[in-house]
Design an enzyme around this catalytic site. Structure first.
Site, PDB file in Angstrom:
ATOM      1  N   CYS A  40      21.343  49.759  -1.842  1.00  9.13           N
ATOM      2  CA  CYS A  40      22.512  50.638  -1.771  1.00  9.13           C
ATOM      3  C   CYS A  40      22.084  52.073  -1.505  1.00  9.13           C
ATOM      4  CB  CYS A  40      23.259  50.535  -3.107  1.00  9.13           C
ATOM      5  SG  CYS A  40      24.636  51.659  -3.285  1.00  9.13           S
ATOM      6  N   SER A  42      22.902  54.631  -3.104  1.00  8.32           N
ATOM      7  CA  SER A  42      22.595  55.334  -4.357  1.00  8.32           C
ATOM      8  C   SER A  42      21.121  55.181  -4.730  1.00  8.32           C
ATOM      9  CB  SER A  42      23.459  54.808  -5.497  1.00  8.32           C
ATOM     10  OG  SER A  42      24.808  54.997  -5.183  1.00  8.32           O
ATOM     11  N   HIS A  45      19.510  57.756  -2.536  1.00  5.95           N
ATOM     12  CA  HIS A  45      19.803  59.105  -3.045  1.00  5.95           C
ATOM     13  C   HIS A  45      18.901  59.432  -4.225  1.00  5.95           C
ATOM     14  CE1 HIS A  45      23.086  59.955  -0.480  1.00  5.95           C
ATOM     15  NE2 HIS A  45      23.999  59.222  -1.074  1.00  5.95           N
ATOM     16  N   HIS A  61      20.647  48.059  -8.128  1.00  9.15           N
ATOM     17  CA  HIS A  61      21.797  47.947  -9.033  1.00  9.15           C
ATOM     18  C   HIS A  61      22.899  47.089  -8.407  1.00  9.15           C
ATOM     19  CE1 HIS A  61      22.627  51.248  -6.316  1.00  9.15           C
ATOM     20  NE2 HIS A  61      23.899  50.994  -6.507  1.00  9.15           N
ATOM     21  N   CYS A 165      28.003  46.087  -6.559  1.00  8.42           N
ATOM     22  CA  CYS A 165      28.238  47.524  -6.343  1.00  8.42           C
ATOM     23  C   CYS A 165      29.173  47.802  -5.173  1.00  8.42           C
ATOM     24  CB  CYS A 165      26.923  48.290  -6.160  1.00  8.42           C
ATOM     25  SG  CYS A 165      27.197  50.062  -5.878  1.00  8.42           S
TER      26      CYS A 165
HETATM   27 ZN    ZN Z   1      25.452  51.161  -5.242  1.00 10.10          ZN
END
Ligand code: ZN
Ligand code: ZN
Length: 363
Positions: A40, A42, A45, A61, A165
């Site tokens: 993902c 995230s 990031h 996640h 997610c």
């Molecule tokens: Zn995510």
């Protein structure tokens, strides 16, 4: 047990593939053999420092897997069950949980091991943090029982993982957060994994018009396959003016799914009177948004969205039933599969806009 994991030790460095120690389940914990985990934005990031996380950490996640072992108090899953794990674990007792908003739980610490207890993950005695209280880029995960939900065994693990997610966030943003209405018009800024999920959520809700906005033409072409009715590449045109024109005066719902202040402003300015703009993307700390207040006279609203306002133990099985009925396309969202050793290549492909999702798979 010892398992292979992708560990983030420093910012902006390749992940380190290591053997880590996973503890035995405590009374409320579940040991899960990871079968698949989506990569993902995230996670990336976090590697870039845009999301703070204690280090070292096992990223990941968006996982699905099989329950190996459960603690003595666990009742929602049993050994052999197929499960999705979601970061929205919840205490079940705080005011947000009790009022039906477990994704905003104010006491998720209740689902962690107490301070000073033996860690869930470690390596030679060194504490390793499971990212988002999950740590899906590993062959096994030790989770709180309220971070997992049982799923039917006929659902492939790679598509199930996405529900942990991207799908929960995006479909939930449309159905739970914004509550998109039948016949409405919608604009979605960003057509990656979460943006595609918002588009699908809006389609399921019965929106008549879904305008996808992205700088990548390949992502716009892809968005049409998932239910977008129109596309805009803002490299060529003014997005706000074009949305207003296409929708006959503005959209009823606009979603920012990238995490850029400028795009949230554009989403807001794209609205029809009484329209709702939803911030789904993660805007980096320190950045601010400025809005012309006159627009609020037209009763336009702006709202946040945390993980699709999910009650994942209820939502995830529903989304998988929509998948089974062919109304939620998860198969086409999985662009590539890769082993955990290739996670850095998955990050590169994501940054290059080549994939909707790479899903890491484990034997
Ligand atoms: Zn995510
Ligand atoms: Zn709570």
């Amino acid at each position: 047990m010892k398992v292979k994991a992708a560990v983030m030790r420093e910012l902006n460095k390749p992940l380190s593939i290591e053997d880590v120690d996973v503890a035995e389940p405590g009374p409320d914990e579940v040991l899960v053999k990871t079968k698949a985990c989506g990569v993902c934005h995230s996670d990336l990031h976090t590697v870039h420092g845009g999301i703070a996380a204690p280090l070292p950490t096992v990223l990941g996640h968006e996982p699905a897997g099989v329950v190996l072992k459960v603690g003595e108090r666990v009742r929602n899953v049993a050994e052999g069950d197929h499960v999705i794990a979601c970061t929205s674990m919840f205490c079940g007792a705080c005011p947000q949980c009790v009022q039906g908003h477990p994704h905003l739980c104010s006491d998720r610490g209740a689902c962690r091991r107490p301070e000073g207890a033996a860690p869930r993950l470690s390596r030679g005695g060194e504490l390793i943090h499971p990212y988002a209280d999950l740590g899906g880029f590993a062959e096994a995960m030790l989770l709180h029982s309220r971070a997992v939900v049982k799923i039917p065994k006929d659902i492939p693990f790679d598509v199930a993982a996405l529900v942990g997610c991207a799908v929960t966030t995006g479909v939930g943003a449309a159905l739970n957060t914004a509550q998109v209405t039948p016949g409405s018009s919608v604009a979605v800024f960003g057509a990656g994994g979460v943006g595609i999920s918002v588009i699908q959520g809006a389609r399921i809700a019965g929106a008549r018009q879904i305008i996808a906005v992205d700088l990548a033409d390949n992502k716009l072409a892809n968005a049409l396959k998932f239910g977008a009715t129109d596309t805009i590449n803002p490299a060529n045109v003014d997005a706000v003016k074009t949305i207003k024109k296409m929708s006959g005066g503005g959209v009823d719902f606009a979603f920012e799914v990238v995490g850029l202040p400028k795009l949230l402003e554009q989403a807001f300015y794209s609205l029809a009177p009484r329209g709702t703009a939803v911030l789904v993307g993660a805007i980096a700390a320190g950045q601010t948004v400025s809005l012309i207040p006159g627009h609020f006279f037209l009763e336009k609203r702006i709202m946040g969205c945390m993980m699709g306002s999910n009650r994942f133990t209820v939502d995830a099985p529903r989304y998988l039933e929509l998948y089974r009925q062919g109304r939620l396309d998860l198969d086409a969202m999985v662009t590539r599969h890769a082993p955990v050793d290739d996670v850095d290549e998955a990050f590169r492909a994501m940054e290059a806009g080549e994939v909707t999702r790479t899903v890491l798979t484990f034997d």
